[in-house]
Motif scaffolding. Structure first.
Motif, PDB file in Angstrom:
ATOM      1  N   ILE A 256      54.701  50.808  31.008  1.00 49.87           N
ATOM      2  CA  ILE A 256      53.884  50.838  32.658  1.00 49.87           C
ATOM      3  C   ILE A 256      54.494  49.852  33.652  1.00 49.87           C
ATOM      4  CG2 ILE A 256      52.221  49.403  32.116  1.00 49.87           C
ATOM      5  CD1 ILE A 256      50.450  50.986  33.587  1.00 49.87           C
ATOM      6  N   THR A 257      55.385  49.028  33.113  1.00 50.23           N
ATOM      7  CA  THR A 257      55.792  47.958  34.298  1.00 50.23           C
ATOM      8  C   THR A 257      57.520  48.303  34.368  1.00 50.23           C
ATOM      9  OG1 THR A 257      56.320  46.419  32.579  1.00 50.23           O
ATOM     10  CG2 THR A 257      54.287  46.265  33.697  1.00 50.23           C
ATOM     11  N   ASP A 258      58.148  49.242  33.729  1.00 47.40           N
ATOM     12  CA  ASP A 258      59.522  49.687  34.070  1.00 47.40           C
ATOM     13  C   ASP A 258      59.587  49.997  35.304  1.00 47.40           C
ATOM     14  OD1 ASP A 258      60.130  48.843  31.399  1.00 47.40           O
ATOM     15  OD2 ASP A 258      61.166  50.362  31.006  1.00 47.40           O
ATOM     16  N   GLY A 259      60.526  49.699  36.183  1.00 46.24           N
ATOM     17  CA  GLY A 259      60.580  49.959  37.713  1.00 46.24           C
ATOM     18  C   GLY A 259      59.616  49.022  38.515  1.00 46.24           C
ATOM     19  N   PHE A 260      59.112  47.996  37.989  1.00 48.92           N
ATOM     20  CA  PHE A 260      58.280  47.132  38.941  1.00 48.92           C
ATOM     21  C   PHE A 260      58.539  45.730  38.506  1.00 48.92           C
ATOM     22  CE2 PHE A 260      56.219  51.209  39.123  1.00 48.92           C
ATOM     23  CZ  PHE A 260      55.485  51.293  40.161  1.00 48.92           C
ATOM     24  N   ALA A 261      58.476  44.794  39.533  1.00 51.07           N
ATOM     25  CA  ALA A 261      58.479  43.478  39.380  1.00 51.07           C
ATOM     26  C   ALA A 261      57.115  43.078  38.876  1.00 51.07           C
ATOM     27  CB  ALA A 261      58.819  42.656  40.571  1.00 51.07           C
ATOM     28  N   LEU A 262      56.934  41.955  38.177  1.00 51.50           N
ATOM     29  CA  LEU A 262      55.651  41.524  38.042  1.00 51.50           C
ATOM     30  C   LEU A 262      55.185  40.583  39.164  1.00 51.50           C
ATOM     31  CD1 LEU A 262      56.041  40.297  34.414  1.00 51.50           C
ATOM     32  CD2 LEU A 262      55.268  42.454  34.918  1.00 51.50           C
ATOM     33  N   GLY A 263      53.906  40.795  39.534  1.00 56.49           N
ATOM     34  CA  GLY A 263      53.284  40.168  40.637  1.00 56.49           C
ATOM     35  C   GLY A 263      52.803  41.134  41.719  1.00 56.49           C
ATOM     36  N   TYR A 264      52.552  40.630  42.867  1.00 56.18           N
ATOM     37  CA  TYR A 264      51.832  41.416  43.922  1.00 56.18           C
ATOM     38  C   TYR A 264      52.247  40.803  45.319  1.00 56.18           C
ATOM     39  CZ  TYR A 264      48.577  45.124  44.850  1.00 56.18           C
ATOM     40  OH  TYR A 264      47.915  46.425  45.344  1.00 56.18           O
ATOM     41  N   PHE A 265      52.264  41.903  46.289  1.00 54.03           N
ATOM     42  CA  PHE A 265      52.508  41.574  47.533  1.00 54.03           C
ATOM     43  C   PHE A 265      51.163  41.904  48.581  1.00 54.03           C
ATOM     44  CE2 PHE A 265      54.174  43.167  51.846  1.00 54.03           C
ATOM     45  CZ  PHE A 265      54.267  41.689  52.505  1.00 54.03           C
ATOM     46  N   ALA A 266      50.536  40.875  49.067  1.00 53.38           N
ATOM     47  CA  ALA A 266      49.454  41.232  49.835  1.00 53.38           C
ATOM     48  C   ALA A 266      49.234  40.197  51.185  1.00 53.38           C
ATOM     49  CB  ALA A 266      48.158  40.912  48.960  1.00 53.38           C
ATOM     50  N   VAL A 267      48.528  40.535  52.053  1.00 50.74           N
ATOM     51  CA  VAL A 267      48.411  39.711  52.991  1.00 50.74           C
ATOM     52  C   VAL A 267      46.906  39.406  53.364  1.00 50.74           C
ATOM     53  CG1 VAL A 267      48.977  39.265  55.478  1.00 50.74           C
ATOM     54  CG2 VAL A 267      50.669  40.127  54.039  1.00 50.74           C
ATOM     55  N   CYS A 268      46.402  38.269  53.072  1.00 53.43           N
ATOM     56  CA  CYS A 268      44.769  38.109  53.008  1.00 53.43           C
ATOM     57  C   CYS A 268      44.279  37.234  54.054  1.00 53.43           C
ATOM     58  CB  CYS A 268      44.518  37.634  51.769  1.00 53.43           C
ATOM     59  SG  CYS A 268      45.197  38.678  50.422  1.00 53.43           S
ATOM     60  N   GLN A 269      43.304  37.551  54.892  1.00 47.52           N
ATOM     61  CA  GLN A 269      42.618  36.467  55.514  1.00 47.52           C
ATOM     62  C   GLN A 269      41.900  35.859  54.366  1.00 47.52           C
ATOM     63  OE1 GLN A 269      39.596  37.758  58.292  1.00 47.52           O
ATOM     64  NE2 GLN A 269      39.659  35.954  59.486  1.00 47.52           N
ATOM     65  N   THR A 270      41.897  34.285  54.822  1.00 46.01           N
ATOM     66  CA  THR A 270      41.304  33.263  53.806  1.00 46.01           C
ATOM     67  C   THR A 270      40.251  32.401  54.308  1.00 46.01           C
ATOM     68  OG1 THR A 270      43.247  33.599  52.344  1.00 46.01           O
ATOM     69  CG2 THR A 270      41.745  31.748  51.963  1.00 46.01           C
ATOM     70  N   PHE A 271      39.259  32.254  53.724  1.00 50.59           N
ATOM     71  CA  PHE A 271      38.311  31.108  54.216  1.00 50.59           C
ATOM     72  C   PHE A 271      38.050  30.307  53.065  1.00 50.59           C
ATOM     73  CE2 PHE A 271      37.289  34.768  57.223  1.00 50.59           C
ATOM     74  CZ  PHE A 271      37.281  34.053  58.430  1.00 50.59           C
ATOM     75  N   SER A 272      38.006  29.041  53.446  1.00 48.53           N
ATOM     76  CA  SER A 272      37.853  27.952  52.412  1.00 48.53           C
ATOM     77  C   SER A 272      36.637  27.091  52.647  1.00 48.53           C
ATOM     78  CB  SER A 272      39.007  27.191  52.137  1.00 48.53           C
ATOM     79  OG  SER A 272      39.826  28.064  51.690  1.00 48.53           O
ATOM     80  N   LYS A 273      36.016  26.351  51.783  1.00 47.45           N
ATOM     81  CA  LYS A 273      35.279  25.161  51.825  1.00 47.45           C
ATOM     82  C   LYS A 273      35.240  24.050  50.905  1.00 47.45           C
ATOM     83  CE  LYS A 273      31.248  26.748  54.718  1.00 47.45           C
ATOM     84  NZ  LYS A 273      31.529  25.775  55.692  1.00 47.45           N
ATOM     85  N   THR A 274      35.018  23.090  50.971  1.00 50.29           N
ATOM     86  CA  THR A 274      35.014  21.989  49.854  1.00 50.29           C
ATOM     87  C   THR A 274      33.605  21.866  49.298  1.00 50.29           C
ATOM     88  OG1 THR A 274      35.101  20.328  51.343  1.00 50.29           O
ATOM     89  CG2 THR A 274      37.277  21.202  50.380  1.00 50.29           C
ATOM     90  N   ILE A 275      33.489  21.067  48.199  1.00 47.65           N
ATOM     91  CA  ILE A 275      32.120  20.619  47.711  1.00 47.65           C
ATOM     92  C   ILE A 275      32.525  19.481  46.771  1.00 47.65           C
ATOM     93  CG2 ILE A 275      32.401  22.169  45.899  1.00 47.65           C
ATOM     94  CD1 ILE A 275      29.118  22.163  45.863  1.00 47.65           C
ATOM     95  N   VAL A 276      31.862  18.371  46.922  1.00 47.49           N
ATOM     96  CA  VAL A 276      31.930  17.141  45.967  1.00 47.49           C
ATOM     97  C   VAL A 276      30.798  17.218  44.972  1.00 47.49           C
ATOM     98  CG1 VAL A 276      32.055  14.650  45.813  1.00 47.49           C
ATOM     99  CG2 VAL A 276      32.700  15.635  47.932  1.00 47.49           C
ATOM    100  N   ILE A 277      31.405  17.003  43.655  1.00 44.68           N
ATOM    101  CA  ILE A 277      30.647  17.312  42.551  1.00 44.68           C
ATOM    102  C   ILE A 277      29.826  15.967  42.163  1.00 44.68           C
ATOM    103  CG2 ILE A 277      30.643  17.714  40.078  1.00 44.68           C
ATOM    104  CD1 ILE A 277      31.063  20.277  41.974  1.00 44.68           C
ATOM    105  N   ASN A 278      28.743  15.967  42.244  1.00 46.34           N
ATOM    106  CA  ASN A 278      27.729  14.788  41.756  1.00 46.34           C
ATOM    107  C   ASN A 278      27.377  15.129  40.235  1.00 46.34           C
ATOM    108  OD1 ASN A 278      27.851  13.451  44.163  1.00 46.34           O
ATOM    109  ND2 ASN A 278      26.534  15.365  45.059  1.00 46.34           N
ATOM    110  N   LYS A 279      27.793  14.093  39.436  1.00 45.75           N
ATOM    111  CA  LYS A 279      27.566  14.157  37.899  1.00 45.75           C
ATOM    112  C   LYS A 279      26.373  13.038  37.510  1.00 45.75           C
ATOM    113  CE  LYS A 279      29.558  16.497  35.458  1.00 45.75           C
ATOM    114  NZ  LYS A 279      29.494  17.804  35.045  1.00 45.75           N
TER     115      LYS A 279
END
Length: 279
Positions: A256-279
């Motif tokens: 199935i992968t003959d003729g293709f590189a492994l991996g992907y090309f995508a352009v994605c809007q990205t939103f991130s947040k951080t959280i501090v873990i309390n144990k």
């Protein structure tokens, strides 16, 4: 071919060793392209562009940087392009920056050349929605060492959305809005590794299309819970980066992968947040 030596020790009055040779199939190194471009701020004039090229196989080989003779991204709608250069030399990392507008609007092509063979990937920018909040929960699934994080976001009801969540440590999750179209949605994610007190986690939400959703869903299922989907090449999952010089040779009996590189090309809007873990 690779050979593994297994020693069987039988401890009686004297020791003896039987050597069993097991022949494993060898595999030519495959080109692996990590070309998922994350657009963190659509309002900034320019956006850094970074692509990583490596060579790897599924039989325990060390992953090595790949040397590409050309790396180019085109906006075929606007008839504009940029060239990426390796930085630093020998790293397999190719970088440049481009006007954000050209990444957001139009049809995009990734063109690569590796050992005289031409590769082509096509995509379009996919929007996302912000993460509304992150909070730590008290629930567990299988053990007391787990840490629950609750993720809240609000889906855009004017389109069909697919999302990729990046939870650090090579852990990913995909979801689609079929059952929460246009609604506020909350779900729990459980970290099964021991997190430290006051450890900071950065969680990202990426907008993806349906093809990338299906690709990542297969990768996540193959990789399991112990390794992330980008830790080793998955030889049964086909990405969208085509070897143009082998397309005429493809037929239904070929892998199935003959003729293709492994991996992907995508352009994605990205939103991130951080959280501090309390144990």
């Amino acid at each position: 071919m690779k050979r593994l030596l297994f020693s069987i020790f039988i401890l009686l009055l004297i020791g003896c060793v039987d050597v069993i040779e097991v022949t494993l199939p060898s595999e030519d190194p495959r080109l692996v392209i990590d070309a998922v471009l994350r657009i963190n701020n659509i309002n900034q004039p320019k956006t850094p562009v970074r692509i990583k090229a490596t060579l790897g196989s599924s039989f325990y080989d060390t992953v090595q940087p790949a040397k590409l003779s050309q790396v180019r991204i085109l906006n075929t709608t606007k008839n504009s392009f940029i060239e990426l250069s390796e930085n630093p030399e020998g790293s397999g990392v190719y970088e440049n920056e481009w006007e954000t507008e050209f990444l957001l609007n139009g049809d995009l092509e990734l063109q690569l050349n590796h050992k005289g063979e031409r590769y082509l990937g096509r995509t379009q920018f996919v929007p996302a929605v912000p993460i509304d909040s992150l909070r730590q929960g008290m629930g567990t699934l299988f053990g007391e060492d787990e840490t629950e994080v609750l993720i809240n976001f609000t889906d855009n009801g004017e389109r069909n959305d697919f999302y990729l969540f990046d939870f650090n440590f090579g852990e990913y999750l995909v979801t689609e809005d079929e059952f929460y179209q246009g609604q506020h949605f909350e779900f729990s994610y459980f970290y099964d590794k021991r997190l430290q007190d006051q450890e900071e986690l950065n969680i990202s939400l990426l907008g993806i299309d349906e093809d990338f959703f299906n690709y990542m869903n297969q990768l996540i299922q193959q990789s399991g819970s112990d390794t992330g989907p980008f830790s080793t090449p998955a030889t049964t999952v086909r990405g969208n980066i085509v070897n143009m010089d082998k397309m005429d040779q493809l037929n239904s009996s070929m892998p199935i992968t003959d003729g293709f590189a492994l991996g992907y090309f995508a352009v994605c809007q990205t939103f991130s947040k951080t959280i501090v873990i309390n144990k």
